[in-house]
Enzyme design. Sequence first.
Site, PDB file in Angstrom:
ATOM      1  N   THR A 150       7.538 -31.572  -2.295  1.00  0.00           N
ATOM      2  CA  THR A 150       7.800 -30.254  -3.040  1.00  0.00           C
ATOM      3  C   THR A 150       8.244 -29.064  -2.432  1.00  0.00           C
ATOM      4  OG1 THR A 150       6.493 -31.364  -4.856  1.00  0.00           O
ATOM      5  CG2 THR A 150       6.909 -28.961  -4.888  1.00  0.00           C
ATOM      6  N   ARG A 178       5.745 -39.946 -15.233  1.00  0.00           N
ATOM      7  CA  ARG A 178       4.832 -39.493 -14.214  1.00  0.00           C
ATOM      8  C   ARG A 178       4.908 -38.033 -13.924  1.00  0.00           C
ATOM      9  NH1 ARG A 178       4.175 -37.005  -9.017  1.00  0.00           N
ATOM     10  NH2 ARG A 178       2.058 -37.111  -8.216  1.00  0.00           N
ATOM     11  N   VAL A 179       3.845 -37.177 -14.239  1.00  0.00           N
ATOM     12  CA  VAL A 179       4.202 -35.836 -13.795  1.00  0.00           C
ATOM     13  C   VAL A 179       3.010 -35.401 -12.985  1.00  0.00           C
ATOM     14  CG1 VAL A 179       4.012 -33.573 -14.860  1.00  0.00           C
ATOM     15  CG2 VAL A 179       4.977 -35.101 -16.240  1.00  0.00           C
ATOM     16  N   GLY A 180       3.606 -34.577 -11.876  1.00  0.00           N
ATOM     17  CA  GLY A 180       2.739 -34.088 -10.533  1.00  0.00           C
ATOM     18  C   GLY A 180       2.296 -32.464 -11.093  1.00  0.00           C
ATOM     19  N   ASP A 181       1.716 -32.040  -9.928  1.00  0.00           N
ATOM     20  CA  ASP A 181       1.086 -30.994 -10.081  1.00  0.00           C
ATOM     21  C   ASP A 181       2.103 -29.759 -10.155  1.00  0.00           C
ATOM     22  OD1 ASP A 181       1.622 -31.614  -7.197  1.00  0.00           O
ATOM     23  OD2 ASP A 181       1.203 -29.566  -7.007  1.00  0.00           O
ATOM     24  N   THR A 201       1.614 -28.429  -2.198  1.00  0.00           N
ATOM     25  CA  THR A 201       2.549 -29.653  -2.024  1.00  0.00           C
ATOM     26  C   THR A 201       1.350 -30.698  -1.610  1.00  0.00           C
ATOM     27  OG1 THR A 201       4.298 -30.988  -1.057  1.00  0.00           O
ATOM     28  CG2 THR A 201       3.333 -28.858   0.280  1.00  0.00           C
ATOM     29  N   GLY A 202       1.836 -31.969  -1.782  1.00  0.00           N
ATOM     30  CA  GLY A 202       0.763 -33.018  -1.639  1.00  0.00           C
ATOM     31  C   GLY A 202       0.710 -34.145  -2.630  1.00  0.00           C
ATOM     32  N   GLY A 204      -0.144 -34.633  -6.097  1.00  0.00           N
ATOM     33  CA  GLY A 204      -0.274 -33.949  -7.361  1.00  0.00           C
ATOM     34  C   GLY A 204      -1.668 -34.487  -8.004  1.00  0.00           C
TER      35      GLY A 204
END
Length: 318
Positions: A150, A178-181, A201-202, A204
């Site tokens: 990200t 799917r939704v990340g951070d 980043t990483g 989520g």
Amino acid sequence: MWGMIATWRMALEGVTKGAGMLEQGKNAGDAVEAAIREVEDFPYYKSVGYGGLPNEEMEVELDAAYMDGDTLSIGAVAAIKDYANPVSIARRLSSESVNNVLVGEGAEKFAHKEGFERKNMLTDRAKAFYRKRKKEVAQQELKPYSGHDTVGMVCLDNDGKVTAATSTSGLFMKKKGRVGDSPIAGSGFYADSKVGGASATGLGEDLMKGCISYEIVRLMKEGLHPQEACERAVRFLDAELKERRGKAGDLSLIAMNKEGQWGVATNIEGFSFAVAVEGKKPAVYLVKPGEDGHCTFEEASKEWMDDYMKTRMAPVEE
Ligand code: ASP
């Protein structure tokens, strides 16, 4: 004093552009948006915008966010398809009084009505990566795709305004929806002009467990230098995850306070970041995590920079 810091080497061109704007007196909102768009538009960065890697169903679903640290306004889109610059849609949403976070079809409808550029974001190159990965691993754990990830930025302008923004195609081969951070306030980003901002980043799923961007801003508010705030937050979450779950995913953070001081921390090898502050030209640094959670970094060599681009642009061997 102005400044800008961002996750990964891929942010350099954007940070250079944003820094130029800040130098000319432009505000932190315009600068961070322009900087992220630069990364979104570059087809060889395969985890952000055009050229981003697809989900399990070979669709590019993008997440992005924007936060204004003066008003605390937030805008975000998640799992949006077929739009060129999700960060601009997110920023536009931040000026609405409600309906600030939109997902999927709703986000696309809004973008269409507002006249944002429609674009098929799935490139032939990304399709090639998809086919390759399908062949390689039938069943593999979802994890960040090494070294791309990200783009998250924090920006401070001459008027003391702090903004934060993110943009990502999320994890390669993620489930549809799917939704990340990255579009989640407090996890992927946070900005408060009275304090500063942070972005992540990483993995989520793990970054969210610590609301880690907010936590860093909170620590800076208590008086910690951004470097110490990042290190403390990463060290703590990493340890908690290991204690409670037996392992911790990738956690990499950047932060800047309202004085333009900055910091970074990570629990992985290979994290890089780009930073520019008034009086210092934009540069990329490579971070080394220490045993004690203390991170050190050094400026990337010319060889490293050349090699980076070569790898990014090399043909995909299927
Ligand atoms: N944090 C992003 C996500 O989980 C991916 C990344 O930064 O690599 O979607």
